[in-house]
Design a protein around this motif. Sequence first.
Motif, PDB file in Angstrom:
ATOM      1  N   ASN A 168     -51.370 -51.992 -13.941  1.00 50.53           N
ATOM      2  CA  ASN A 168     -51.546 -52.489 -15.307  1.00 50.53           C
ATOM      3  C   ASN A 168     -52.956 -52.163 -15.756  1.00 50.53           C
ATOM      4  O   ASN A 168     -53.729 -51.530 -15.029  1.00 50.53           O
ATOM      5  CB  ASN A 168     -51.256 -53.989 -15.368  1.00 50.53           C
ATOM      6  CG  ASN A 168     -52.192 -54.808 -14.503  1.00 50.53           C
ATOM      7  OD1 ASN A 168     -53.277 -55.194 -14.934  1.00 50.53           O
ATOM      8  ND2 ASN A 168     -51.794 -55.063 -13.244  1.00 50.53           N
ATOM      9  N   PRO A 195     -48.359 -57.375 -28.409  1.00 54.90           N
ATOM     10  CA  PRO A 195     -47.204 -56.479 -28.534  1.00 54.90           C
ATOM     11  C   PRO A 195     -46.011 -57.207 -29.140  1.00 54.90           C
ATOM     12  O   PRO A 195     -45.854 -58.428 -29.004  1.00 54.90           O
ATOM     13  CB  PRO A 195     -46.929 -56.057 -27.087  1.00 54.90           C
ATOM     14  CG  PRO A 195     -48.246 -56.187 -26.398  1.00 54.90           C
ATOM     15  CD  PRO A 195     -48.903 -57.385 -27.041  1.00 54.90           C
ATOM     16  N   TRP A 252     -43.794 -60.625 -27.880  1.00 54.09           N
ATOM     17  CA  TRP A 252     -44.418 -61.441 -26.839  1.00 54.09           C
ATOM     18  C   TRP A 252     -44.480 -62.918 -27.222  1.00 54.09           C
ATOM     19  O   TRP A 252     -44.270 -63.778 -26.367  1.00 54.09           O
ATOM     20  CB  TRP A 252     -45.812 -60.910 -26.510  1.00 54.09           C
ATOM     21  CG  TRP A 252     -45.790 -59.703 -25.631  1.00 54.09           C
ATOM     22  CD1 TRP A 252     -44.817 -58.741 -25.545  1.00 54.09           C
ATOM     23  CD2 TRP A 252     -46.792 -59.335 -24.676  1.00 54.09           C
ATOM     24  NE1 TRP A 252     -45.153 -57.796 -24.626  1.00 54.09           N
ATOM     25  CE2 TRP A 252     -46.369 -58.127 -24.078  1.00 54.09           C
ATOM     26  CE3 TRP A 252     -48.012 -59.876 -24.298  1.00 54.09           C
ATOM     27  CZ2 TRP A 252     -47.110 -57.466 -23.102  1.00 54.09           C
ATOM     28  CZ3 TRP A 252     -48.768 -59.226 -23.324  1.00 54.09           C
ATOM     29  CH2 TRP A 252     -48.313 -58.035 -22.735  1.00 54.09           C
ATOM     30  N   ASP A 282     -49.403 -56.347 -19.111  1.00 52.82           N
ATOM     31  CA  ASP A 282     -48.754 -55.224 -19.795  1.00 52.82           C
ATOM     32  C   ASP A 282     -48.611 -54.095 -18.781  1.00 52.82           C
ATOM     33  O   ASP A 282     -49.600 -53.523 -18.328  1.00 52.82           O
ATOM     34  CB  ASP A 282     -49.617 -54.796 -20.986  1.00 52.82           C
ATOM     35  CG  ASP A 282     -48.959 -53.714 -21.835  1.00 52.82           C
ATOM     36  OD1 ASP A 282     -47.993 -53.074 -21.359  1.00 52.82           O
ATOM     37  OD2 ASP A 282     -49.415 -53.497 -22.974  1.00 52.82           O
ATOM     38  N   GLY A 321     -46.589 -51.910 -23.835  1.00 54.30           N
ATOM     39  CA  GLY A 321     -46.243 -53.233 -24.339  1.00 54.30           C
ATOM     40  C   GLY A 321     -45.135 -53.912 -23.552  1.00 54.30           C
ATOM     41  O   GLY A 321     -44.625 -54.954 -23.977  1.00 54.30           O
ATOM     42  N   THR A 322     -44.742 -53.354 -22.396  1.00 58.56           N
ATOM     43  CA  THR A 322     -43.696 -53.969 -21.570  1.00 58.56           C
ATOM     44  C   THR A 322     -44.290 -55.148 -20.800  1.00 58.56           C
ATOM     45  O   THR A 322     -45.191 -54.954 -19.982  1.00 58.56           O
ATOM     46  CB  THR A 322     -43.104 -52.954 -20.578  1.00 58.56           C
ATOM     47  OG1 THR A 322     -42.574 -51.852 -21.312  1.00 58.56           O
ATOM     48  CG2 THR A 322     -42.006 -53.591 -19.752  1.00 58.56           C
ATOM     49  N   PRO A 323     -43.802 -56.376 -21.044  1.00 61.94           N
ATOM     50  CA  PRO A 323     -44.424 -57.549 -20.423  1.00 61.94           C
ATOM     51  C   PRO A 323     -43.857 -57.828 -19.035  1.00 61.94           C
ATOM     52  O   PRO A 323     -42.668 -57.620 -18.772  1.00 61.94           O
ATOM     53  CB  PRO A 323     -44.056 -58.673 -21.389  1.00 61.94           C
ATOM     54  CG  PRO A 323     -42.717 -58.262 -21.935  1.00 61.94           C
ATOM     55  CD  PRO A 323     -42.747 -56.745 -22.012  1.00 61.94           C
TER      56      PRO A 323
END
Length: 270
Positions: free
Chosen positions: A165, A205, A208, A230, A234-236
Motif C-alpha cells: 500500500n 475515494p 469509502w 488503499d 482506491g480499493t479499500p
Amino acid sequence: MRIGLITPEPGHPLLAEAAALLAAEHVVEALDPTPPGEAPVPVPRRPADVYLLKSGTPHAVGLARELERRGAAVVNSAAATALCQDRTEMAGLALRAGLPFAATRTVGPLAAWASATPFTAPLVVKSRRNRKGDLVARADDAAALRELARAWPGEPVVVQEYAPNSGWDHKLWAIGDQVFAARRRSELSPGGRGPNVPLALEDLPSGWAGLVREVGAVFALDVYGVDVIDTGGGTPLIVDVNAFPGVRGQSGAPAALAALTLRRAPSRRP
C-alpha cells in the motif's frame, strides 16, 4: 436526564467536550470501571438514563452488561464493544458479511507458532485481544518474526498477510451517521506512525464513507473507528475496527457525540 461516562479517563478531550455540552441541561457523571483491587466495581443503585462506554476492559464491559440489564441504554452496547476486542471474532464477522476485511488467521501463542511454522511471506502480526499497548507489527522475514516472538512469547496473536500500500493509513471514524476522516503514516512504515492529518470526506475515494456506515450496521456500533488502507486505485482493505475511539482533532465530533447521546437515551425510565 442523567448521563454516565464509563471510563477511567473522563478528561479525554472527546468525552470532556461532549460532557460540557450536555452538562448545560443534564447531569453528567463519570463511572470509573477500574476495579479496586480484585473487587468488582459496584453498580449504581439507580442507573443513569444512558451511558457512554469508553473502555473495552472486561470489567467495563461487565459493568455495562449489568447496567443494560437494569434498563439503561449503553453506547456502544456491551456486546458490540466486546466483539471489537477480539480480532478473531471481528475478522470472522466482517468476512461473513462480505466486507473487504484483511484475511486473518488465529495462530495462538506467538513463540510456539513462530517456531513451528515456515516463514513464507511478509506478515502483519497482531495481538488477538485489541487493547491499548497491544502488539501490531510487520515481519518481513523469519529473523524479524523470531525477534517478535522473543519479545512477546506467550501473546495470543492473529496474522494477516502484508498488503502492499502507499504507507498511509486512513483513519475513518463515525459518530452516528456522521463520518470523520484523517490520514496518518502507518505504524508499519519504516518511519513509524506520524500525526493524524485531517481529511475532508470529499477527498476520500468513492464509496469509502458508505463503507464506514456499513461497518457500523454490521457490528451494531454507534461510535467506532475503521482503519483502512488503499491497496491501489482506491480499493479499500479494512485492517481493524475499534469501538469508541478517541476521534481526536476532528471539528464537530464532540457536538455529534452529545447529540447522539440524547438520541440514544430512552424517552422515559423503564
